[in-house]
Design an enzyme around this catalytic site. Structure first.
Site, PDB file in Angstrom:
ATOM      1  N   GLU A  27       0.913  -1.172   0.117  1.00 44.79           N
ATOM      2  CA  GLU A  27       0.088  -0.060   0.005  1.00 44.79           C
ATOM      3  C   GLU A  27       0.960   1.181  -0.017  1.00 44.79           C
ATOM      4  OE1 GLU A  27      -2.925   0.445   3.277  1.00 44.79           O
ATOM      5  OE2 GLU A  27      -3.482  -1.819   2.892  1.00 44.79           O
ATOM      6  N   LYS A  53     -15.447   4.030   5.678  1.00 41.14           N
ATOM      7  CA  LYS A  53     -14.422   3.650   6.628  1.00 41.14           C
ATOM      8  C   LYS A  53     -14.546   4.703   7.707  1.00 41.14           C
ATOM      9  CE  LYS A  53     -10.704   2.205   5.133  1.00 41.14           C
ATOM     10  NZ  LYS A  53      -9.153   2.089   4.674  1.00 41.14           N
ATOM     11  N   GLU A  86      -9.231   9.175   5.675  1.00 45.76           N
ATOM     12  CA  GLU A  86      -9.326   7.577   5.494  1.00 45.76           C
ATOM     13  C   GLU A  86     -10.606   7.075   4.662  1.00 45.76           C
ATOM     14  OE1 GLU A  86      -8.178   4.641   7.163  1.00 45.76           O
ATOM     15  OE2 GLU A  86      -6.734   6.257   7.589  1.00 45.76           O
TER      16      GLU A  86
END
Length: 481
Positions: free
Chosen positions: A257, A314, A320
Site C-alpha cells: 500500500e 471507513k 481515511e
C-alpha cells in the site's frame, strides 16, 4: 491501513518525487502499470465487472483485494491481471492449527477460480503486527499459517502462488537514517526472523505499507553513500536495512500500500487532489523508468496504490475515506496513467491546494443528520461519557443547555469530545453523523450556534477552537454503535 497524520506541508507530495522523468515502460517490467488496492468499504460501489474496467482504464498492472470475494475474482477471470488475495486476520489461528483447515480454505476460495483468474499472491493478514491486542493469539500463528497455506496451494496445483503478509512501517523501531532501520524488539526474533526465513526459502516478498503522506516532508539526504531525494525511498531502504540486521538482506521487497489522500477533514494538511495526483503520477513514472531504491537500484518491485475508490464507510478521520482514484459513481478524482508513460504536460490542470493550515476547526453535527434522532442521541451519549465534565454545560441548568434540541446538543458534544481527544486519536466521525467545519458555528446560524452563543460562548471557547493542524498521529476512533 494504519492511520496517522498527513504531512504538514501542503506541497509535501511535490517534495517526495520531483525528478524530471522519462515516460516510457521499463524494459525489465514490460508495460504493466502500478497495482491498485480494490477495497469495498463503501456503499453503492460499481459492480465488480465495471470496477475491472476502471482498473484497466487507469492502466493498472495488478490488483490486490482484501478478501477472497468470489464476485471480484470471477470478474477478473480472463483479464490476465495478476491478483493478490488477502486472508482475514481472524482466520490466522485456525489456519495455523490445522493443515486440513488451510487446505479447505484454499479449496473453497482459490481453487474454483484457477486458472481463469491469475492469483499470484496470497497475503495472510493485514498489518497483523500493528495490533498488539492479538499479540498472544495471532502473532505466533502467522508463519505457521503461511506454511500450511503454502503446502495447500502446492497440493491443489497452485504452486505459482506466493505467500506473504502485509506489515506497516510501525514494525520498525527505527527508520532514520535508513541505515539505522531495525525491527521492534517485541517481534524481531519471535516473528519477523521466522517470517524472513520463510520468505527467503519460498522466493516471496516482504510486503510493506509505506505512506509518505503520514510523515513529515523530506529534503535531499545523503546517508551511507546513498542520496535520497524522497521519503518513500528512505522508508523502503530502512526496511532493507532492518532485514539485513536479521540476516536476510536479500529478501525481495514489495509495496502493498502507498498513496496520498485527495481530501480530508479541515486541518488535515496536505490532503488534496493536487498532492494526490502529483504523488501517484510521479510514482508511476518513476517505477516505469527507474524501479528499486538507492540501496537496491533496478530491483523489480510490485507496487500497489491505495486505493481504487474513495470508500465512504471507513471510520476514522476524513482522509481515511479519500484515497481513491475514483469516486463511487465511477468518475475519476483526477486523471492518472499508472503505466507512467503519459507525459505530465498532457494532463489537465490540477486544482490548487486548498489546505486550511492554522484555521480554527470545529466538529459539528453533519448537515441532514438531525432527523436520525436515535443514532444521534446514542452518539451524544457516547461523547458525553468520555473525559471529565465533557457535556456539563448542556445538562439541565447548564450554561449551554438552551436551546434544548438534539441538534444543538449534538454539535456541542461532538466538538467537546473531539477537541479533548483528537491528539490521542479521537476523530470527528461518529459513524458518519459528524463533520468538521472552518465556519464558526457561533456566526453561521447552523443548528448548533444558539447553544454556543452568549453566556456559554466564553466557557466553551477552550473546547471550540483548534489552533493549527494536529501534528500527532491520527488514529482510528474506537467509537461504534
Amino acid at each position: 491501513m494504519a492511520a496517522a497524520t498527513t504531512a504538514s506541508s501542503p506541497h509535501g507530495a511535490v517534495l517526495l518525487l520531483v525528478a524530471v522523468l522519462a515516460f516510457h515502460c521499463h524494459v525489465a517490467l514490460g508495460c504493466r502499470g502500478l497495482g491498485v488496492n480494490y477495497g469495498t468499504v463503501a456503499d453503492d460501489l460499481p459492480a465488480a465487472a465495471r470496477s475491472v474496467e476502471l482498473l484497466r482504464a487507469a492502466g493498472a498492472g495488478a490488483v490486490k483485494i482484501y478478501d477472497a470475494n468470489p464476485d471480484i475474482l470471477r470478474a477478473l477471470a480472463g483479464t490476465g491481471l495478476p491478483v493478490s488475495v488477502m486472508v482475514p486476520n481472524e482466520a490466522i489461528p485456525s489456519l495455523a492449527a490445522s493443515r486440513a483447515a488451510a487446505d479447505a480454505w484454499v479449496a473453497a476460495n482459490l481453487a474454483p477460480h484457477h486458472p481463469a483468474t491469475r492469483v499470484v499472491h496470497l497475503l495472510v493478514g493485514n498489518e497483523v503486527l500493528s495490533n498488539r491486542a492479538i499479540a498472544g493469539s495471532t502473532w505466533p500463528s502467522l508463519v505457521p499459517a503461511m506454511a500450511n497455506l503454502h503446502r495447500a496451494v502446492h497440493a491443489r496445483g497452485l504452486g505459482r502462488v506466493k505467500l506473504g503478509t502485509t506489515l506497516a512501517m510501525d514494525a520498525l523501531s527505527a527508520s532514520y537514517p535508513p541505515s539505522a532501520g531495525a525491527f521492534r524488539d517485541d517481534i524481531a526474533d519471535s516473528v519477523v526472523r521466522p517470517l524472513l526465513r520463510f520468505l527467503n526459502a519460498t522466493g516471496s516478498y516482504y510486503f510493506v505499507d509505506a505512506y509518505p503522506a503520514r510523515r513529515a516532508p523530506t529534503t535531499s539526504t545523503r546517508a551511507r553513500g546513498f542520496t535520497y531525494t524522497n521519503l518513500l525511498d528512505q522508508m523502503l531502504d530502512a526496511v532493507v536495512a532492518a532485514m539485513g540486521k536479521l540476516g536476510y538482506g536479500n529478501v525481495k521487497l514489495a509495496i502493498s500500500e502507498t498513496g496520498w489522500p485527495n481530501a480530508g477533514d479541515a486541518g488535515e494538511a496536505g490532503a488534496n487532489v493536487r498532492n494526490a495526483a502529483t504523488y501517484n503520477r510521479n510514482l508511476a513514472a518513476r517505477m516505469s523508468k527507474n524501479p528499486g531504491t538507492p540501496a537496491r537500484p533496478g530491483a523489480k518491485m510490485p507496487v500497489f496504490l491505495f486505493s481504487l475508490y474513495n470508500e465512504d464507510q471507513k471510520p476514522g478521520p476524513g482522509t481515511e475515506r479519500h484515497w481513491g482514484l475514483y469516486y463511487p459513481n465511477a468518475s475519476n478524482v483526477y486523471e492518472v496513467d499508472l503505466t507512467g508513460r503519459r507525459p505530465a504536460r498532457s494532463f489537465p490542470p490540477l486544482p490548487p491546494a486548498d489546505d486550511q493550515d492554522g484555521t480554527p476547526v470545529w466538529c459539528v453535527l453533519a448537515e441532514g443528520k438531525a432527523a436520525n434522532e436515535t443514532a444521534v442521541a446514542a452518539a451524544v451519549e457516547y461523547a458525553c461519557q468520555q473525559g471529565s465534565g465533557t457535556c456539563n454545560a448542556i445538562q439541565p441548568g447548564g450554561e449551554c443547555h438552551q436551546p434544548d434540541t438534539i441538534a444543538a446538543h449534538a454539535s456541542y458534544a461532538f466538538n467537546a469530545y473531539w477537541q479533548q481527544f483528537r491528539k490521542a486519536g479521537g476523530t470527528c466521525y461518529f459513524n458518519g453523523l459528524a463533520e468538521t467545519t472552518t465556519k464558526d458555528p457561533n456566526a453561521t446560524g447552523r443548528a448548533s450556534s444558539p447553544a454556543l452563543l452568549t453566556s456559554c460562548e466564553e466557557g466553551a471557547r477552550s473546547t471550540l477552537t483548534l489552533i493549527g493542524p494536529a501534528r500527532k498521529a491520527i488514529a482510528m476512533d474506537a467509537f461504534s454503535l
